[in-house]
Design a protein around this motif. Sequence first.
Motif, short mmCIF file in Angstrom:
data_model
loop_
_atom_site.label_atom_id
_atom_site.label_comp_id
_atom_site.label_asym_id
_atom_site.label_seq_id
_atom_site.Cartn_x
_atom_site.Cartn_y
_atom_site.Cartn_z
N VAL A 328 2.05 -12.79 4.32
CA VAL A 328 1.09 -12.23 5.29
C VAL A 328 -0.04 -13.23 5.54
CG1 VAL A 328 -0.63 -10.39 5.68
CG2 VAL A 328 1.64 -9.82 4.76
N SER A 331 1.17 -16.11 7.71
CA SER A 331 1.38 -15.62 9.07
C SER A 331 0.04 -15.47 9.81
CB SER A 331 2.13 -14.29 8.96
OG SER A 331 2.21 -13.65 10.18
N LYS A 332 -0.96 -14.91 9.12
CA LYS A 332 -2.30 -14.76 9.73
C LYS A 332 -2.92 -16.13 10.00
CE LYS A 332 -3.75 -10.26 7.96
NZ LYS A 332 -4.45 -9.57 6.87
N GLN A 338 0.09 -9.22 14.02
CA GLN A 338 0.51 -8.52 12.80
C GLN A 338 1.18 -7.18 13.07
OE1 GLN A 338 0.23 -10.07 9.59
NE2 GLN A 338 -0.07 -11.76 11.03
#
Length: 382
Positions: A328, A331-332, A338
């Motif tokens: 996560v 990805s951020k 998201q």
Amino acid sequence: MANRIILNAVSYHGKGAIQHIVPEVKQHGYKKAFICTDPGLVEHKVINKITDLMDEAELAYEIYSNVQPNPTVENVQSGVEAFKASGADYIIAVGGGSSMDTAKGIGIIIANPEFADVVSLEGMAPTKNPTVPLYTVPTTAGTGSEVTAYYVITDTARGRKFVCVDANAMSCVAIIDPDMMMSMPKGLTAATGMDALTHAIEGLITKAAWDMSDMLHIKAIELISKHLRGAVNNTEEGREGMALAQYLAGMGFSNVGLGLVHGMAHPLGATYNTPHGVANAIILPTVMKYNADYSGEKYREIARAFGVADVDKMHQEQYRQAAIDCVVQLSKDVGIPQSLHGIAKEEDLDLLAESAFADVCTSGNPRETSVYEIRELYKSLL
Ligand SMILES: NC(=O)c1ccc[n+]([C@@H]2O[C@H](COP(=O)([O-])OP(=O)(O)OC[C@H]3O[C@@H](n4cnc5c(N)ncnc54)[C@H](O)[C@@H]3O)[C@@H](O)[C@H]2O)c1
Ligand SMILES: [Fe+2]
């Protein structure tokens, strides 16, 4: 049970690798290339890095640049006609997964004309002959199509994306040169890099995974964790690391399969034209959570590959959460949305779930699933 490994025959890696294209072609004595690419790569002159070399060496070619992202049955069929008219005797695919996958479809149909409808190639079609000699030059760092037996085509008439797996479609020469990837914008770099991460993670926990594929996938995760942020900022080291990482992941998953993230990403590509890597990246953490109890110790290895300290001291819940948190965070950091809010529509969920359940990739998922559960997973992401 014996495990089988099939890879592309010859590959060149690293900065300047593209120079090898001319001697490779000359060695085989081919007469004319059919260059399969997309309009963006012609416009951005990425293609010139190859055509300049070929012009200099007086090698004949014709450019087919009709490929669209999430390539269609029509892309493949018009490519087959263009190939026949060109008098070419080999293909050079230059581009991302879309150009390479279209080239595989063209090459397979030229060699196996009984599959001219394209859709009959879905799954593991019984083709008899290898593709027309296929050179691949990836310009994104994600799909690994240059080393995989996979290609993915969209059937617009039935609104679905289908996966073909065929060792006859493998590329004979792959040239993985990070310089070909330097012109990728940030968003494309992030999305394609997260596609590679999804290959590595799904390939690591898929049903058929074994020691050799695990080795490839763990190394790929380590490299992506180290280099994707740099690649997004266009550093040479980042580009080089991602070029290698996505190839390693391709070597692995092509031989063992993927899972539900890809199964759920394909219908989004077919229905909304969502870029493949973006779809995967949004779905990945949710499906990692869903699969956690079916992944044994593998998430500990994922956390370790991301550089999490003291993973051996962690209990199961901790290292599983750590692995998901690392995904996560990455990805951020690279700017991926998201959720599927604004991408998928609630009224389409039944169709999306049915299509994901039927996808070839879903059968590799470590946890048995159902249309109902897939629908719930999509819903949780809206
Ligand atoms: N064959 C496989 O093993 C495999 C694996 C995963 C995904 N896929 C498929 O591959 C497709 C996605 O491929 P992709 O993510 O590589 O993207 P893509 O090939 O669809 O390209 C996306 C866009 O990026 C542009 N682009 C590509 N390289 C560039 C560069 N160097 N500079 C500037 N622009 C550039 C292209 O012009 C295009 O507009 C999907 O259809 C997906 O399902 C295939
Ligand atoms: Fe993928």
